[in-house]
Write a protein that holds these residues in place. Structure first.
Motif, PDB file in Angstrom:
ATOM      1  N   SER A  25       0.828  -1.210   0.000  1.00 40.48           N
ATOM      2  CA  SER A  25       0.000   0.000   0.000  1.00 40.48           C
ATOM      3  C   SER A  25       0.859   1.255   0.000  1.00 40.48           C
ATOM      4  O   SER A  25       0.331   2.370  -0.006  1.00 40.48           O
ATOM      5  CB  SER A  25      -0.928   0.005   1.232  1.00 40.48           C
ATOM      6  OG  SER A  25      -0.175  -0.091   2.428  1.00 40.48           O
ATOM      7  N   ASP A  26       2.182   1.083   0.016  1.00 40.74           N
ATOM      8  CA  ASP A  26       3.075   2.241  -0.063  1.00 40.74           C
ATOM      9  C   ASP A  26       3.517   2.430  -1.519  1.00 40.74           C
ATOM     10  O   ASP A  26       2.857   1.945  -2.439  1.00 40.74           O
ATOM     11  CB  ASP A  26       4.262   2.071   0.891  1.00 40.74           C
ATOM     12  CG  ASP A  26       5.150   0.877   0.520  1.00 40.74           C
ATOM     13  OD1 ASP A  26       4.882   0.228  -0.518  1.00 40.74           O
ATOM     14  OD2 ASP A  26       6.108   0.600   1.267  1.00 40.74           O
ATOM     15  N   ASP A  27       4.630   3.134  -1.729  1.00 44.38           N
ATOM     16  CA  ASP A  27       5.075   3.410  -3.102  1.00 44.38           C
ATOM     17  C   ASP A  27       6.112   2.406  -3.592  1.00 44.38           C
ATOM     18  O   ASP A  27       6.942   2.727  -4.455  1.00 44.38           O
ATOM     19  CB  ASP A  27       5.626   4.831  -3.195  1.00 44.38           C
ATOM     20  CG  ASP A  27       6.862   5.036  -2.312  1.00 44.38           C
ATOM     21  OD1 ASP A  27       7.145   4.146  -1.473  1.00 44.38           O
ATOM     22  OD2 ASP A  27       7.536   6.071  -2.469  1.00 44.38           O
ATOM     23  N   SER A  28       6.078   1.175  -3.061  1.00 46.04           N
ATOM     24  CA  SER A  28       7.069   0.163  -3.438  1.00 46.04           C
ATOM     25  C   SER A  28       7.124  -0.077  -4.942  1.00 46.04           C
ATOM     26  O   SER A  28       8.213  -0.167  -5.535  1.00 46.04           O
ATOM     27  CB  SER A  28       6.771  -1.161  -2.723  1.00 46.04           C
ATOM     28  OG  SER A  28       7.006  -1.080  -1.346  1.00 46.04           O
ATOM     29  N   VAL A  29       5.971  -0.205  -5.578  1.00 45.44           N
ATOM     30  CA  VAL A  29       5.939  -0.497  -7.015  1.00 45.44           C
ATOM     31  C   VAL A  29       6.579   0.629  -7.814  1.00 45.44           C
ATOM     32  O   VAL A  29       7.383   0.390  -8.728  1.00 45.44           O
ATOM     33  CB  VAL A  29       4.489  -0.757  -7.476  1.00 45.44           C
ATOM     34  CG1 VAL A  29       4.429  -0.855  -9.001  1.00 45.44           C
ATOM     35  CG2 VAL A  29       3.945  -2.032  -6.845  1.00 45.44           C
TER      36      VAL A  29
END
Length: 329
Positions: free
Chosen positions: A46-50
Motif C-alpha cells: 500500500s506504499d510506493d514500493s511499485v
C-alpha cells in the motif's frame, strides 16, 4: 572478445518495505556480478514500493495472492536466467556473493542451492533484534534447508514445480525437503550473503513473528509427513516443561516458598545451559544470556502457532498472517 558470464535473475519480493526495498534493489545494482536481470515482485503493498521498484528494476510484477512462496513463483515464471537469486526486500546483498556462490554451483552439478551468511544490519536497535540475529547463524556445509535468500539452479526448481503457495511461512524448508528427495543438495557457504533488517522494536512484533515460526513448523511437518516433525514434538516438550515450572513457581509462592525457589532455579539453569550450547553463535556473553532466555520463552508463542495451524487445517482454513513490521502500538 571475452564470453559473457551466465545470466543470473535476481528476484526480489516485498510488501511495504519502503526505504528497505530501495536499499535492497540498489545493492543488487551495485554488486560485482556483471550479468544480472533484476525483477521485483510486489505482494499487495500500500506504499510506493511499485513506483520505487520501477526506477531500479528491469521488470516489476504483482503477485496474485499473498505470501512469499506465491511471489517467488511469479519471479520463477518470468526469470530468464538459469540461475535465480531470491532476496527478501528487507535485505542488502553482499557485493561478491553472486560471483562466489555461482562458482560453487557450477563446480558441483548436484547442488540445487547455495546460500551464505545472513546477519542483522542493526542488531542494536532492540533486544529482540540482538537475540534473533543469532538465529541466522548456521555452520557452513551441507544443510537440510536454506532461508529466504539463496541462489538456486533453475533446473532444480522446475523439477519440484516451484514453491508451495499454500504455505505462508516455511516455504523454503519445504521446497528444500522435496529437492533433497530428488537427490539435490543444499549448501551453506562460508560467505557473506545479506544484511537483514528485522525492524522489531516491540514485544507484539516479536510475539507475532515467533507464532508464525510455530505455524511454519506444523504446516511443513503436516505437508511433508516427515520434515520438522521432531521439531514440533520438541516444542511441545519444551513448552510443557516451561509451563510446569511456571505453575510450580506460582503455587510455591503461595504455599511453599522453597518449591517456588527450586522451580526458579531449575528454569535458570535450563536457560544457562541453552546459552552455553549456543556459545558458537556469538562471542558476547550478554547476547548469549538473552538467547538462552529467548530459546525457552519462545516455546510458548511457537506452540500457540502450532496449535493455530492444527486448528486451521482441521477447519480447512487458509493461514492468514499480518506483517509483523506493521503491528500497531
Amino acid at each position: 572478445m571475452m564470453n559473457q558470464p551466465p545470466l543470473i535473475s535476481v528476484v526480489v519480493i516485498g510488501h511495504n518495505e519502503g526505504q528497505r526495498l530501495i536499499r535492497c534493489l540498489t545493492s543488487v545494482r551495485e554488486c560485482s556480478y556483471p550479468n544480472i536481470e533484476l525483477l521485483y515482485i510486489d505482494s499487495h503493498s500500500s506504499d510506493d514500493s511499485v513506483a520505487q521498484a520501477a526506477n531500479l528494476s528491469d521488470s516489476v510484477y504483482l503477485a496474485s495472492q499473498k505470501g512469499a512462496a506465491a511471489a517467488r513463483n511469479v519471479g520463477l515464471a518470468h526469470a530468464q536466467g538459469d540461475w535465480i537469486m531470491f532476496l527478501d526486500g528487507d535485505t542488502i546483498l553482499a557485493p561478491l556473493f553472486l560471483s562466489q556462490a555461482l562458482a560453487d554451483l557450477q563446480a558441483d552439478t548436484q547442488l540445487a542451492c547455495a546460500w551464505g551468511h545472513r546477519v542483522e544490519k542493526d542488531p542494536q536497535q532492540s533486544i529482540y533484534v540482538r537475540v534473533l540475529d543469532l538465529d541466522w547463524r548456521y555452520p557452513p556445509g551441507e544443510t537440510a534447508f536454506c532461508g529466504g535468500d539463496a541462489l538456486f539452479r533453475r533446473e532444480a526448481l522446475l523439477q519440484v514445480e516451484g514453491f508451495n503457495a499454500r504455505l505462508l511461512a516455511g516455504e523454503e524448508p519445504e521446497i528444500c525437503f522435496w529437492l533433497r528427495k530428488k537427490g539435490w543438495k543444499i549448501m551453506h557457504l562460508d560467505l557473506a550473503m545479506t544484511q537483514h533488517d528485522l525492524a522489531i522494536t516491540q514485544f507484539k512484533q516479536y510475539w507475532q513473528r515467533t507464532c508464525r515460526a510455530g505455524y511454519a513448523y506444523a504446516a511443513v511437518s503436516a505437508m511433508t509427513q516427515d520434515f520438522w516433525i521432531q521439531e514440533v514434538r520438541h516444542n511441545y516438550r519444551q513448552s510443557s516443561i516451561l509451563l510446569s515450572l511456571m505453575l510450580i513457581f506460582m503455587l510455591g509462592a503461595i504455599w511453599q516458598p522453597l518449591l517456588s525457589a527450586a522451580a526458579l532455579l531449575t528454569l535458570t539453569l535450563l536457560m544457562l545451559r541453552s546459552s552455553w550450547r549456543a556459545r558458537w553463535r556469538s562471542p558476547h556473553w550478554h547476547n548469549l544470556l538473552l538467547y538462552g532466555v529467548h530459546s525457552w520463552f519462545a516455546q510458548i508463542p511457537i506452540t500457540m502457532g502450532i496449535w493455530r495451524c492444527k486448528r486451521d487445517r482441521a477447519a480447512k482454513r487458509r493461514a492468514s498472517f499480518g506483517n509483523y513490521k506493521e503491528v500497531k502500538k
